[in-house]
Every structure is written in structure tokens, then in C-alpha cells.
Design a protein around this motif. Structure first.
Motif, short mmCIF file in Angstrom:
data_model
loop_
_atom_site.label_atom_id
_atom_site.label_comp_id
_atom_site.label_asym_id
_atom_site.label_seq_id
_atom_site.Cartn_x
_atom_site.Cartn_y
_atom_site.Cartn_z
N GLN A 182 0.82 -1.21 0.00
CA GLN A 182 0.00 0.00 0.00
C GLN A 182 0.86 1.27 0.00
N ILE A 183 1.57 1.45 -1.09
CA ILE A 183 2.45 2.61 -1.26
C ILE A 183 1.61 3.83 -1.62
N ASP A 184 1.82 4.91 -0.89
CA ASP A 184 1.12 6.17 -1.17
C ASP A 184 1.70 6.76 -2.45
N LYS A 185 0.84 6.89 -3.47
CA LYS A 185 1.33 7.36 -4.77
C LYS A 185 1.82 8.80 -4.73
N ASN A 186 1.43 9.56 -3.71
CA ASN A 186 1.90 10.94 -3.58
C ASN A 186 3.36 11.01 -3.13
N TYR A 187 3.80 10.01 -2.36
CA TYR A 187 5.17 9.97 -1.86
C TYR A 187 6.05 9.02 -2.68
N ALA A 188 5.43 8.23 -3.55
CA ALA A 188 6.18 7.23 -4.31
C ALA A 188 7.35 7.82 -5.11
N PRO A 189 7.16 8.97 -5.80
CA PRO A 189 8.30 9.53 -6.56
C PRO A 189 9.51 9.84 -5.67
N GLN A 190 9.25 10.36 -4.47
CA GLN A 190 10.34 10.67 -3.54
C GLN A 190 11.07 9.40 -3.12
N TRP A 191 10.32 8.37 -2.78
CA TRP A 191 10.94 7.11 -2.35
C TRP A 191 11.65 6.42 -3.52
N ALA A 192 11.12 6.59 -4.72
CA ALA A 192 11.77 6.01 -5.90
C ALA A 192 13.11 6.68 -6.17
N THR A 193 13.16 8.00 -5.98
CA THR A 193 14.41 8.73 -6.17
C THR A 193 15.44 8.29 -5.15
N ASN A 194 15.02 8.12 -3.91
CA ASN A 194 15.94 7.76 -2.83
C ASN A 194 16.41 6.30 -2.92
N SER A 195 15.67 5.48 -3.65
CA SER A 195 16.07 4.07 -3.81
C SER A 195 16.42 3.76 -5.27
N GLU A 196 16.85 4.78 -5.99
CA GLU A 196 17.12 4.63 -7.42
C GLU A 196 18.15 3.54 -7.71
N HIS A 197 19.16 3.40 -6.83
CA HIS A 197 20.21 2.40 -7.06
C HIS A 197 19.64 0.97 -7.06
N LEU A 198 18.64 0.74 -6.21
CA LEU A 198 18.02 -0.59 -6.17
C LEU A 198 17.12 -0.82 -7.37
N ILE A 199 16.41 0.22 -7.77
CA ILE A 199 15.53 0.13 -8.93
C ILE A 199 16.34 -0.21 -10.18
N LYS A 200 17.52 0.39 -10.30
CA LYS A 200 18.40 0.08 -11.43
C LYS A 200 18.99 -1.32 -11.28
N GLN A 201 19.38 -1.65 -10.07
CA GLN A 201 19.99 -2.95 -9.82
C GLN A 201 19.07 -4.10 -10.22
N TYR A 202 17.79 -3.93 -9.96
CA TYR A 202 16.83 -5.00 -10.26
C TYR A 202 16.07 -4.76 -11.57
N ASN A 203 16.59 -3.84 -12.37
CA ASN A 203 16.07 -3.62 -13.74
C ASN A 203 14.56 -3.41 -13.77
N ILE A 204 14.07 -2.51 -12.92
CA ILE A 204 12.64 -2.20 -12.90
C ILE A 204 12.40 -1.08 -13.91
N PRO A 205 11.67 -1.34 -14.99
CA PRO A 205 11.57 -0.38 -16.10
C PRO A 205 10.65 0.82 -15.83
N ASP A 206 9.57 0.60 -15.07
CA ASP A 206 8.55 1.64 -14.91
C ASP A 206 8.35 1.96 -13.43
#
Length: 202
Positions: free
Chosen positions: A118-142
Motif C-alpha cells: 500500500q504505497i502512497d502514490k503521492n510519496y512514491a516519486p520521492q521514495w523512488a528517487t531515494n532508492s534509485e540504485h536498487l531500482i536500477k539494480q533490479y532492472n525495474i523499467p517503470d
């Protein structure tokens, strides 16, 4: 003379027989060695075949079993473990959040919150930016697809980690109060209670 000739012939025949008997072990020994060679060759071949087939047989017998008693695949459970470990969070806490928030339903949606954690979509961009290294590491496209299981778990752990930092600066409990803040943000910090934590850790 006739007697002597017969005697000589008899002795000669006896000599031949004795000679044959003396040579017989050597003849038999030679045949035995020749016969044994194919057997040795066959044994070596069997051993080689066995050595090659053993790993394949062992591999086919491996059965993956769930790590935790939760309705997720082994791969999903392992992923949660990996991400939780990187954030210093106990996997059981993440599974508890999943159960309370969505009953492990990654398709769940409620108001502004989406996915298994249940990720709050209003805060999701901030959390995505702060965890960008993991998102890249696991090849998450969107990074906007909050129904993506891996993305949802990463952002959930990122959110928990950020709330834990805030909670610790206020001298509050690093797990019990972090869980409350994960659920209700600053409203929880203003009026803390352990109801949500109790449900997650039940």
C-alpha cells in the motif's frame, strides 16, 4: 634292442607330457590377462558415465520449499529477504505489513495507496528517487507502476527506513513506532499508539 627302443620311445612321450604340464600354467595365465582387459575397460567406462550423470541426477532432486509461511512464491520471499536485509529490516516485519495492508494482494488499491505494501502514490516519486540504485539494480523499467511487486517492496522498505530515521531522532521505538508512522505518518507521531504494530507483529 627292441626293448631299449620301446623304453626310449616311452620315456620320450612321458617327457613331452611333463613338458606340456609345466607350460600349461603360463598358457592359462596369458589367456586370463587378455580376457581381463575388456572387463577393466568396461568398468572404467561405467565409472566415467556415472560421474557425469550424478550431478544431473542430484540437480533434478532439488525441491524448492517456501522460506516463510506466507502466500508468496519462493522467489518473491527471497526478494523480500534481500531488500529487507539491505535496509536492515527484519523480513517478518515486511511480511506483517503486507498482511495487514493488503492480505498479500499486490492488486490492492485503496484511495491513494497501491499494491501489496500500500504505497502512497503521492510519496512514491520521492521514495523512488531515494532508492534509485536498487531500482536500477533490479532492472525495474517503470517506476510509476506501483503494482509491480519488486518496485512495491523496494518503495515500502524505503518508506519504512525513512520513517525509522525520523522516529529515532525523536527518541521513539525504532520498530513499534516506525510501524505506526508507516501506517499514519506524522499523525501517528502526534498521537502514538501500538495498535498497528500489534497487528503487524501478531
Amino acid at each position: 634292442m627292441k626293448y631299449n627302443a620301446r623304453r626310449i620311445i616311452t620315456l620320450f612321450i612321458i617327457g613331452l607330457l611333463l613338458g606340456s604340464l609345466l607350460l600349461l600354467p603360463f598358457i592359462l595365465s596369458g589367456n586370463s590377462t587378455a580376457d581381463a582387459q575388456p572387463v577393466i575397460a568396461d568398468t572404467a567406462k561405467v565409472e566415467t558415465t556415472s560421474a557425469v550423470e550424478s550431478p544431473a541426477t542430484a540437480e533434478s532432486e532439488i525441491v524448492l520449499t517456501p522460506i516463510y509461511d506466507v502466500p508468496l512464491t519462493v522467489g518473491e520471499q527471497q526478494f523480500v529477504e534481500e531488500i529487507a536485509e539491505q535496509f536492515g529490516i527484519q523480513p517478518q516485519i515486511i511480511f506483517g505489513i503486507m498482511y495487514v495492508e493488503s492480505r498479500f494482494d499486490n492488486a490492492a488499491t485503496s484511495e491513494a495507496c497501491i499494491g501489496i505494501m500500500q504505497i502512497d502514490k503521492n510519496y512514491a516519486p520521492q521514495w523512488a528517487t531515494n532508492s534509485e540504485h536498487l531500482i536500477k539494480q533490479y532492472n525495474i523499467p517503470d517506476v510509476s507502476d506501483l503494482h509491480d511487486f519488486k518496485l512495491n517492496v523496494i518503495l515500502g522498505c524505503q518508506a519504512y527506513s525513512e520513517w525509522r530515521t525520523i522516529i529515532q531522532t525523536k527518541g521513539m521505538h525504532p520498530d513499534l513506532d516506525t510501524l505506526g508512522a508507516y501506517n499514519n505518518g506524522y499523525n501517528y507521531i502526534a498521537q502514538p499508539d501500538y495498535k498497528y504494530a500489534a497487528n503487524v507483529l501478531a
